[in-house]
Design a protein around this motif. Structure first.
Motif, PDB file in Angstrom:
ATOM      1  N   MET A 205       0.842  -1.193   0.000  1.00 33.48           N
ATOM      2  CA  MET A 205       0.000   0.000   0.000  1.00 33.48           C
ATOM      3  C   MET A 205       0.876   1.240   0.000  1.00 33.48           C
ATOM      4  N   VAL A 206       0.533   2.197  -0.885  1.00 32.80           N
ATOM      5  CA  VAL A 206       1.266   3.457  -0.980  1.00 32.80           C
ATOM      6  C   VAL A 206       0.275   4.602  -0.829  1.00 32.80           C
ATOM      7  N   ILE A 207       0.596   5.543   0.048  1.00 33.45           N
ATOM      8  CA  ILE A 207      -0.233   6.725   0.260  1.00 33.45           C
ATOM      9  C   ILE A 207       0.572   7.952  -0.135  1.00 33.45           C
ATOM     10  N   LEU A 208       0.002   8.768  -1.019  1.00 37.04           N
ATOM     11  CA  LEU A 208       0.610  10.044  -1.405  1.00 37.04           C
ATOM     12  C   LEU A 208      -0.325  11.146  -0.937  1.00 37.04           C
ATOM     13  N   GLN A 209       0.181  12.082  -0.147  1.00 38.14           N
ATOM     14  CA  GLN A 209      -0.677  13.155   0.343  1.00 38.14           C
ATOM     15  C   GLN A 209       0.104  14.443   0.520  1.00 38.14           C
ATOM     16  N   MET A 210      -0.610  15.564   0.359  1.00 46.68           N
ATOM     17  CA  MET A 210      -0.018  16.869   0.617  1.00 46.68           C
ATOM     18  C   MET A 210      -0.118  17.149   2.113  1.00 46.68           C
ATOM     19  N   PRO A 211       0.845  17.857   2.700  1.00 40.48           N
ATOM     20  CA  PRO A 211       0.800  18.139   4.141  1.00 40.48           C
ATOM     21  C   PRO A 211      -0.475  18.855   4.570  1.00 40.48           C
ATOM     22  N   GLY A 231      -1.123  13.366 -12.632  1.00 40.80           N
ATOM     23  CA  GLY A 231      -2.158  14.374 -12.422  1.00 40.80           C
ATOM     24  C   GLY A 231      -2.153  14.931 -11.018  1.00 40.80           C
ATOM     25  N   LEU A 232      -0.975  14.985 -10.401  1.00 40.68           N
ATOM     26  CA  LEU A 232      -0.844  15.455  -9.021  1.00 40.68           C
ATOM     27  C   LEU A 232      -0.618  16.963  -8.993  1.00 40.68           C
ATOM     28  N   LYS A 233      -1.216  17.602  -8.023  1.00 39.55           N
ATOM     29  CA  LYS A 233      -1.069  19.051  -7.864  1.00 39.55           C
ATOM     30  C   LYS A 233       0.383  19.408  -7.566  1.00 39.55           C
ATOM     31  N   PRO A 234       0.934  20.418  -8.241  1.00 39.03           N
ATOM     32  CA  PRO A 234       2.296  20.857  -7.922  1.00 39.03           C
ATOM     33  C   PRO A 234       2.398  21.281  -6.456  1.00 39.03           C
ATOM     34  N   GLY A 235       3.520  20.950  -5.842  1.00 37.01           N
ATOM     35  CA  GLY A 235       3.728  21.295  -4.441  1.00 37.01           C
ATOM     36  C   GLY A 235       4.452  20.183  -3.721  1.00 37.01           C
ATOM     37  N   THR A 236       4.396  20.216  -2.411  1.00 37.90           N
ATOM     38  CA  THR A 236       5.076  19.222  -1.573  1.00 37.90           C
ATOM     39  C   THR A 236       4.160  18.028  -1.314  1.00 37.90           C
ATOM     40  N   TRP A 237       4.712  16.840  -1.511  1.00 36.67           N
ATOM     41  CA  TRP A 237       3.963  15.599  -1.288  1.00 36.67           C
ATOM     42  C   TRP A 237       4.734  14.695  -0.330  1.00 36.67           C
ATOM     43  N   GLN A 238       4.000  14.045   0.569  1.00 32.07           N
ATOM     44  CA  GLN A 238       4.563  12.996   1.413  1.00 32.07           C
ATOM     45  C   GLN A 238       4.195  11.651   0.783  1.00 32.07           C
ATOM     46  N   VAL A 239       5.189  10.799   0.631  1.00 27.81           N
ATOM     47  CA  VAL A 239       4.964   9.474   0.045  1.00 27.81           C
ATOM     48  C   VAL A 239       5.236   8.436   1.130  1.00 27.81           C
ATOM     49  N   GLN A 240       4.244   7.609   1.432  1.00 27.57           N
ATOM     50  CA  GLN A 240       4.363   6.601   2.481  1.00 27.57           C
ATOM     51  C   GLN A 240       4.047   5.229   1.895  1.00 27.57           C
ATOM     52  N   ALA A 241       4.865   4.245   2.226  1.00 28.62           N
ATOM     53  CA  ALA A 241       4.624   2.882   1.768  1.00 28.62           C
ATOM     54  C   ALA A 241       4.638   1.940   2.963  1.00 28.62           C
ATOM     55  N   PHE A 242       3.848   0.871   2.860  1.00 34.19           N
ATOM     56  CA  PHE A 242       3.722  -0.094   3.957  1.00 34.19           C
ATOM     57  C   PHE A 242       3.923  -1.509   3.411  1.00 34.19           C
ATOM     58  N   PRO A 243       5.164  -1.863   3.071  1.00 36.31           N
ATOM     59  CA  PRO A 243       5.408  -3.215   2.563  1.00 36.31           C
ATOM     60  C   PRO A 243       5.127  -4.261   3.633  1.00 36.31           C
ATOM     61  N   GLY A 244       4.470  -5.357   3.234  1.00 29.14           N
ATOM     62  CA  GLY A 244       4.170  -6.433   4.173  1.00 29.14           C
ATOM     63  C   GLY A 244       2.996  -6.161   5.073  1.00 29.14           C
ATOM     64  N   ILE A 245       2.208  -5.113   4.769  1.00 31.42           N
ATOM     65  CA  ILE A 245       1.104  -4.768   5.669  1.00 31.42           C
ATOM     66  C   ILE A 245       0.058  -5.870   5.726  1.00 31.42           C
ATOM     67  N   GLU A 246      -0.063  -6.668   4.644  1.00 28.73           N
ATOM     68  CA  GLU A 246      -1.076  -7.723   4.638  1.00 28.73           C
ATOM     69  C   GLU A 246      -0.809  -8.766   5.716  1.00 28.73           C
ATOM     70  N   SER A 247       0.465  -8.953   6.084  1.00 25.71           N
ATOM     71  CA  SER A 247       0.792  -9.936   7.120  1.00 25.71           C
ATOM     72  C   SER A 247       0.431  -9.442   8.510  1.00 25.71           C
ATOM     73  N   LEU A 248       0.151  -8.143   8.632  1.00 26.46           N
ATOM     74  CA  LEU A 248      -0.209  -7.573   9.933  1.00 26.46           C
ATOM     75  C   LEU A 248      -1.703  -7.601  10.185  1.00 26.46           C
ATOM     76  N   GLN A 249      -2.492  -7.924   9.133  1.00 28.36           N
ATOM     77  CA  GLN A 249      -3.939  -7.924   9.264  1.00 28.36           C
ATOM     78  C   GLN A 249      -4.390  -9.050  10.188  1.00 28.36           C
ATOM     79  N   SER A 250      -5.307  -8.720  11.092  1.00 29.36           N
ATOM     80  CA  SER A 250      -5.851  -9.720  12.004  1.00 29.36           C
ATOM     81  C   SER A 250      -7.019 -10.449  11.351  1.00 29.36           C
ATOM     82  N   GLU A 251      -7.074 -11.775  11.520  1.00 31.89           N
ATOM     83  CA  GLU A 251      -8.181 -12.542  10.954  1.00 31.89           C
ATOM     84  C   GLU A 251      -9.513 -12.142  11.577  1.00 31.89           C
TER      85      GLU A 251
END
Length: 331
Positions: A205-211, A231-251
């Protein structure tokens, strides 16, 4: 909660509705309770009853007026607390045209007030009450019902970055009929995501967001661990990734453990120009890794479950941030 509803000249509004919202447990959470009550009152007075204790927000609406400003009251009221005084003003009208970067009209573009901060979060939750309109086949739009005062108007359309916001300050009942909102090509952010074992991570999962939270995108890495958003608005963006997040999901569907979530987080910041491409690499293993080990104690006892973070002294940002959760021995 009692009060009055009057117009801009101080005259009572005789038919109106008062909207009340009880604040959520946190400022960014949706309201925990809502109540709407309609009134017909010669003197504009109202009394909203059966409200639980807590912090409530009130505003009024009536036909022919923009909504009032929102007023907060903590219930039950104290002896010195004043009654609510809600003022309804005649709305302003903003009209014009939405065009693309080449100056051609754009149909179906959404036009509304530029929202930032808490208002942007409310819009993400579907709770925004600002008027919204869409441009017609010739790119023309009419945005009605906006409260007078200062604000910025912006246009959005899939495939483009939002237009530059146009600042306006209009008095009660005023009109601005020749606004031109130009959509932008926007920028592109692409990248790769590495997992904990130093291999490219697919399905991350990757999240891209402006501050300011005015724009936010969600995506996932492909089979090769890559992603791209345009198609992203010009400016500052924070890029966050969560590799392996599926293994953290609780059944059982329980919320993700925040410590484990932070431990897999990879992030960076990008400055994006219109029409430009920025490429990022998240979580790549260092060329010359150093292993740090130790134990955290409090009063001689281990501190299990606490988070410990590592940032190189020469790091200018958060790209190299490492977060780990301590085990049962505080290691």
């Amino acid at each position: 909660a009692a009060g009055t509803v009057k117009d801009g000249q101080g005259r009572p509004v005789k038919v109106f509705t008062v909207h009340a919202e009880l604040a959520g447990s946190q400022w960014y959470m949706p309201p925990s309770e809502k109540k709407d009550q309609s009134f017909e009152s010669e003197d504009g007075r109202f009394l909203v009853t059966e409200l639980r204790s807590g912090s409530w927000t009130f505003h009024a609406v009536a036909e022919g007026y923009a909504r009032s400003e929102k007023h907060e009251r903590k219930l039950p009221l104290g002896e010195t607390d004043e009654e609510l005084a809600l003022v309804l003003l005649r709305p302003v009208l903003v009209a014009g045209t939405v065009v693309d970067p080449a100056g051609l009209p754009v149909a179906g573009a959404e036009v509304t007030k530029e929202l930032v901060g808490a208002e942007a979060i409310q819009a993400m939750q579907g709770r925004s009450d600002w008027p919204v309109t869409k441009s017609d086949g010739e790119g023309a739009f009419r945005l009605e019902g906006i409260p007078p005062g200062a604000g910025s108007i912006v246009a959005r359309k899939d495939g483009f970055a939002p237009s530059e916001a146009v600042s306006l300050e209009l008095g009660e009942g005023e009109q601005k009929l020749d606004l031109v909102l130009t959509l932008r090509r926007g920028g592109t952010i692409s990248g790769e995501v590495y997992g904990a074992e130093g291999k490219l991570a697919s399905g991350s999962m990757v999240i891209l967001q402006m501050p300011t939270l005015e724009q936010r995108r969600f995506t996932n890495t492909d089979a090769s661990g890559a992603f791209s958003e345009s198609g992203l608005k010009p400016g500052t963006w924070q890029v966050q990734a969560f590799p392996g997040i599926e293994s953290l999901q609780s059944e059982s569907g329980e919320p993700l453990d925040q410590g484990k979530l932070l431990a897999v987080l990879k992030m960076t910041t990008v400055s994006l120009d219109d029409g430009e491409l920025e490429h990022v690499v998240l979580g790549a293993p260092p060329e010359d890794p150093v292993r740090v080990h130790g134990r955290v104690t409090l009063g001689g006892e281990p501190v299990p479950g606490a988070l410990i973070s590592f940032v190189p002294a020469d790091s200018a940002g958060i790209d190299k941030l490492k977060i780990k959760t301590l085990d049962a021995e505080g290691r």
